[in-house]
Write a protein that holds these residues in place. Structure first.
Motif: not given
Length: 825
Positions: A122-139, A666-670, A707-711
């Motif tokens: 589910i974390a791979a849904q709705g990404n527009l590009g590499v920057p949005t895929m990297l968002q939230g990684l440490p550092g 922080v993320s909570l996945k089901y 901000w927060g995201d839902l999917a």
């Protein structure tokens, strides 16, 4: 002809000859085997050639887990890395990386801070590009520069890809950073990516210059790993739509595939003019991207393979500009007023060609030859008091030789990687009027580089390891020149040639081999060479007294890093990394006496921070993940060299702009595999940061962004089809990751002003995607159709018949009831 160019062309010819010889030897071997089987029937002559292994042996390998994964039980070291060609025959498991040592490695044995983005779930849904895929990684800090997704910055540990170009973007191990201090982060369509490996911190030994802050290696999907056809379509707010389709075929030793993706949006902020004056430029129009990717892999023999891949991307976007405080306070972040619409639209074309020859020699080791060609063309409509065009081109040619071998003894294992990289590039930039009547400015030059490197790791009992690395690189900017309004050429002898070396050593201990828990210490010496755009004075045609080039010295620094990866249980994981990088010399963007941006060498700059990553599997379905980063970037020098401090201000103990001091998410996945249903809620926090150009930290910093995201997603037909829906910024928070400051100068007669580059408000998206695996499909037979008819229509006919029979029974039942009543009367 230049010596290095001749050397590169000779190397290219050598590459072709080597490929021809190896292919000839492979075919000769096959022919010899065929000749030895002449006595066999004709339909069995080719069976002497061993069958091609498509799926690596995985029966004895348990599922592994990284801090960015979704399920698993650690990345223990007891499992052998599968044989085969790295990145070709098998997908890497979540516990393996190929970017840190030039070979497949287990994360437990990697002495570096590494994040892996598995492009699935589910974390791979709705990404527009590499920057949005990297968002939230440490550092890692990503932003929408100028509020255009194509111009997003990726910042690691205080180093960004723009404007100093110190985060190396790689496509399948080949650099996409141009000499224009930028990188095409949106050039690769998200659905064409298999995984992204993020090396945080110094990666100079692995990738050479431009990797001080880190490296991002995009590994594309390969046909052999993804047979069949997959496609998808997505719609969203702001008239956004995305679509993609790919088809991959595998036929014995041959595998080929093609991917096409398109992205279109009106953009949430587009300049529409002030309603009174005629627009200086045509309507910027929408943002769009089209990407085409293809690859062919041929396994000539089980140990010999040739692969060719091609990536073509076209992007078009409008420079939306920024908004002022009044618009920001009233939440009017959609339309940009006339005064701030400096630039018109730009269009960019990126082309990447990669050819590989891989030979697996068993005990002799593995040998790989890689040739690549990268071309980047950019056209910009500009408005700086005159209407004009800016054309820019960067073309880069590279040839690499890499050798890897692994030797294992009773208690000792040694892994060695040796490589040689040859690079040859050309940069051209031209500014002209829109009708081509006036030649405003021109700059160009050549870049040549040769480097060699060695990386070695010695392990005792697969627990204690010593890692060594060294790279030496020559970097020559030749024939650097510029034309002014009179098209006069400066001295052709102007050039910048440098030689630098980087080294690293690390020690580590794997104290839990079953789960892969480990601790390490890394010490490295890093460098970066300045590029053309670092030194070119873009506005030099208007002020001849300003030198057109500022010759800068290379950057150098020393990194110390401590890391701990610990699995408390197979379901609880945490990693902590502390780093301290002291830059003897760093290239920073400052303000000159005219109030304009200028790059210069700055002494004594420190980068330090703590990065924490944690994962908790509450139940088999529920997973809680989070990261927290605290970093400091301080300039310790008294003032910017060569310039008098403005109004007594200095840069001493100042914070470098654009780099937040604190980040967290922080993320909570089901995820319920039985139902095929997944859901995720994620919260982001980016701390306050100073505005662009605010070198002296005198302006009010930007407020923290939250901000927060839902999917949500639902899969059908054994995960062959998925429907998903999501909301970005569901709380509709107003925030800007980038702010701007223009100090008083001859360029801003109105005095200082501040501006925001706001991000989107609440944004919806939804789509569907499907997979069609040809291996599981066949043409239906008559028996299949009859069985389908019985299953589908048989039930329907029975139901209709039942209704019909009940309908026929109703009159009979009425007659019976009437007769019975008459008898009672």
């Amino acid at each position: 002809m230049r010596d290095s160019t001749l050397l590169l062309h000779t190397a290219l010819i050598s590459f072709v000859l080597v490929v021809t010889c190896v292919v000839t030897l492979g075919l000769t071997s096959a022919d010899a085997q065929q000749a030895s089987s002449q006595t066999q029937p004709s339909d069995q002559r080719w069976e002497e050639l061993a069958p091609v292994e498509i799926d690596a042996p995985r029966s004895d390998r348990r599922q592994v887990q990284t801090a960015t994964g979704t399920s698993g039980e650690g990345f223990g070291t007891s499992e052998p890395i599968p044989a085969g060609q790295p990145g070709s025959d098998y997908p890497l498991t979540p516990g393996e990386v190929v970017s840190t040592g030039g070979r497949p490695q287990n994360l437990a044995n990697v002495p570096a801070a590494v994040s892996i983005v598995e492009n699935k779930g589910i974390a791979a849904q709705g990404n527009l590009g590499v920057p949005t895929m990297l968002q939230g990684l440490p550092g890692v800090y990503t932003s929408g520069y100028s509020a255009v997704p194509f111009d997003s910055e990726v910042v690691m540990r205080g180093f960004s890809n723009a404007p100093q170009d110190r985060v190396n973007l790689l496509y399948d191990g080949r650099s996409l950073n141009s000499a224009m201090r930028d990188a095409p982060w949106m050039a690769v369509f998200p659905e064409a990516i298999e995984r992204i490996e993020v090396l945080r911190g110094d990666g100079t030994v692995q990738f050479g210059t431009k990797a001080i802050g880190g490296a991002v290696n995009i590994i594309p999907k390969r046909p052999r790993q993804n047979p069949g056809t997959y496609w998808g379509a997505e719609v969203g707010s702001w008239q956004t739509n995305r679509g993609w389709v790919a088809s991959n075929m595998v036929k014995g030793p041959l595998a080929a595939g093609m991917f096409v993706g398109a992205y279109f949006t009106d953009g949430f902020r587009v300049y529409e003019g002030n309603g009174r004056d005629e627009e200086p430029l045509p309507r910027p129009g929408p943002w769009s991207m089209t990407s085409l990717q293809g690859s062919v892999n041929w396994k000539i023999t089980p140990g010999l393979a040739v692969e060719f891949s091609q990536l073509l991307t076209n992007t078009r976007a409008a420079y939306a500009g920024m908004i002022d405080r009044t618009a920001w306070e009233r939440r009017d972040t959609r339309n940009v007023p006339y005064f701030f619409a400096f630039d018109g639209p730009y269009e960019r074309w990126d082309s990447v060609s990669i050819a590989r020859l891989f030979y697996e020699g068993g005990r002799l080791g593995n040998f790989e030859i890689i040739a690549n060609y990268y071309r980047d063309d950019l056209r910009i409509d500009m408005w700086y008091g005159w209407a004009g065009m800016s054309d820019r081109r960067w073309q880069d040619e590279g040839l690499s030789f890499k050798y890897f071998r692994k030797d294992k003894f009773s208690v000792l294992t040694n892994e060695l990687t040796v490589g040689l990289d040859l690079l040859d590039g050309k940069f051209v930039r031209e500014a002209r009027s829109k009708d081509n009547s006036t030649h405003e400015a021109e700059a160009s030059g050549y870049r040549e580089s040769i480097s060699y490197y060695v990386m070695n790791q010695i392990r005792l009992w697969d627990r204690l390891y010593l890692d060594l690395g060294y790279r030496c690189q020559s970097f020559d900017l030749k024939d650097l020149y510029a034309n002014d309004n009179n098209r006069s050429i400066t001295s052709p002898s102007l050039r910048l040639g440098r030689n630098k070396s980087a080294s690293q050593w690390a020690v580590g201990l794997v104290y839990d081999k079953e789960l892969g828990s480990s601790v390490y210490y890394k010490h490295s010496r890093t460098y970066r060479f300045p590029e053309f755009w670092d030194m070119v004075k873009a506005y030099m045609p208007y002020y001849p007294p300003i030198p057109p080039f500022v010759l800068l010295d290379p950057e150098e620094g020393t990194l110390q890093e401590w890391g701990l990866r610990h699995w408390f249980t197979p379901n609880i994981y945490a990693s902590v990394v502390y780093y301290d990088l002291y830059m003897d010399n760093e290239i920073l963007n400052g303000i000159d006496l005219l109030g304009q941006s200028i790059n210069m060498n700055v002494r004594d700059v420190s980068h330090s921070g703590v990065e924490i990553d944690a994962l908790l599997r509450i139940t088999p379905c529920w997973t809680l993940q989070g990261t927290w980063t605290r970093q400091m970037v301080r300039v310790r020098s008294n003032f910017l060299p060569g310039l008098t401090p403005i109004n007594g201000l200095t840069t001493e103990d100042k914070w470098i702009f654009q780099n937040p001091g604190e980040m967290a998410n922080v993320s909570l996945k089901y995820n319920n595999d039985e139902w095929g249903f997944s859901a995720m809620i994620k919260y982001y926090y980016v701390g306050s940061r100073y505005r662009q150009n605010d070198v002296y930290n005198i302006w009010e910093p930007l407020e923290p962004a939250k901000w927060g995201d839902l999917a949500f997603s639902q899969s059908f037909f054994d995960n062959d089809a998925t429907v998903y829906f999501g909301i970005r910024n569901f709380t509709d928070r107003q925030y800007a990751l980038i702010g701007y400051l223009s100090p008083p100068s001859i360029y801003s007669p109105l005095g200082s002003y501040e501006g925001w580059f706001p991000n989107e408000g609440r944004t919806y998206y939804g789509g569907v995607k499907a997979n069609l695996n040809f291996d599981r499909m066949r043409v239906p037979t008559i028996a299949d159709l009859e069985r389908m008819q019985r299953r589908l229509y048989g039930t329907f006919e029975s139901a209709v018949g039942s209704v019909y029979r009940w309908g026929a029974r109703i009159p009979n039942l009425a007659n019976v009831m009437s007769t019975s009543r008459n008898r009672r009367e």
